[in-house]
Scaffold this motif. Sequence first.
Motif, short mmCIF file in Angstrom:
data_model
loop_
_atom_site.label_atom_id
_atom_site.label_comp_id
_atom_site.label_asym_id
_atom_site.label_seq_id
_atom_site.Cartn_x
_atom_site.Cartn_y
_atom_site.Cartn_z
N TYR A 68 42.26 63.43 44.15
CA TYR A 68 42.84 63.81 45.29
C TYR A 68 43.64 62.86 46.12
CZ TYR A 68 39.88 68.00 45.20
OH TYR A 68 39.44 69.25 44.90
N ASP A 70 44.98 60.51 49.43
CA ASP A 70 44.28 59.92 50.71
C ASP A 70 44.13 61.11 51.68
OD1 ASP A 70 43.40 58.65 52.96
OD2 ASP A 70 45.25 57.48 53.25
N ARG A 71 42.91 61.37 51.99
CA ARG A 71 42.71 62.80 52.96
C ARG A 71 43.09 62.68 54.33
NH1 ARG A 71 36.99 63.46 51.95
NH2 ARG A 71 36.95 61.85 53.63
N ASP A 72 43.25 61.23 54.67
CA ASP A 72 43.27 60.85 56.12
C ASP A 72 45.09 60.31 56.20
OD1 ASP A 72 41.31 62.17 57.05
OD2 ASP A 72 40.13 60.18 56.70
N PRO A 258 40.95 70.00 53.98
CA PRO A 258 40.74 68.73 53.29
C PRO A 258 42.03 68.46 52.29
CG PRO A 258 38.91 70.20 52.43
CD PRO A 258 39.94 71.01 53.65
N TYR A 259 42.35 67.29 52.15
CA TYR A 259 43.48 67.09 51.32
C TYR A 259 44.74 67.88 51.45
CZ TYR A 259 39.01 65.54 49.12
OH TYR A 259 37.90 64.92 48.92
#
Length: 364
Positions: A68, A70-72, A258-259
């Motif tokens: 995945y 970098d979620r942020d 998310p993501y």
Amino acid sequence: MTSSSVGEVSLADLPIRADLRGRSPYGAPQIDVPVRLNTNENPYPPPPGLVEDLAEAVRRDAAGLNRYPDRDALALRADLAAYLGHGLDSARVWAANGSNEVLQQILQAFGGPGRTALGFEPSYSMHPIITTGCSTEWISGAREDDFGLDPGKAIAAIEEHRPDLVFLTSPNNPTGTALPPATIAAVVEAAPGMVVVDEAYFEFARSGTPSALTLLPEHPRLIVTRTMSKAFAMAGTRLGYLAAHPAVIEALLLVRLPYHLSTLTQAAARVALAHREALLGTVDELRAERDRTVAWLRGKGLKAADSDANFVLFGEFPQRRAVWEGLLARGVLIREVGPPEWLRVSIGTGDEMAAFRAALEAVL
Ligand SMILES: *Cc1c(COP(=O)(O)O)cnc(C)c1O
């Protein structure tokens, strides 16, 4: 299963939400014609150096696509903050797939059933569409005849409706009108809820036009949205962003998927930011072409709104559809949008604007 095996099913047969029944989707026509001046894209393609660096970044990141993203999106948000300046940092900047997704996340966090959002029209058609899509009631306020906003009337509308959100678009789409910071400040002070200033076209404003970013330090309920779709010539990348108080970003984390920003989107946006000098180098040319277009239209005896964006609203045509169709028949696609007798043309290259002028003269 083919549609015939289940009979003819139309949207009206589905158990769709009652508040979506009878609505039309956003629909700027995507027609393949020689001269496309209808969705305010930057007509200049990304420079070869950017394309090279992007291919390299994709090659590098492709090897890690089993993971995945970098979620942020912290590195990208830090780059965006550095671009914006004003002492911003990654905690005060948020990004999503186009500023439309940013706006949707704002509505998801601060709107909802029983809540309202107020905008001053004519303005960007996606504001009411996203608002109602998030089960929030849209309240339509009005701009003046010159498409500006009267602060006293804006405050009166806010006091009458007590909206949970207020939208201000500056420079405004489809009129091109920029708002003075004093007007924005007056609205922020009067508003009981969040105020969103949509600055999608900020880079095209005439020099000396201050950004609403200057108001952020004193106003924790102010959100300023931007996009890489227009001045940055990256509409296909789908990258929009905002600056706000860190607590606002915390609110958006509650509703974002998310993501939501893919590894490749984050990489492309960072490459574009690294090449910003070349990308934004086209802005001066587009501004000059815009000012020439306004002058030419007025010289033809037409009305043209003053513009701080990369498009011009002009009129007035009792049969605007016929004018739009006449241009299309000559290979020039513009936009039928705004007040009933007006049309909007996006600023293209010098050659494209020459084609527009020739086609319009033929039509008139
Ligand atoms: C074009 C435009 C946007 C940009 O939308 P993206 O989703 O970032 O492409 C946002 N606001 C206004 C007023 C616009 O005209």
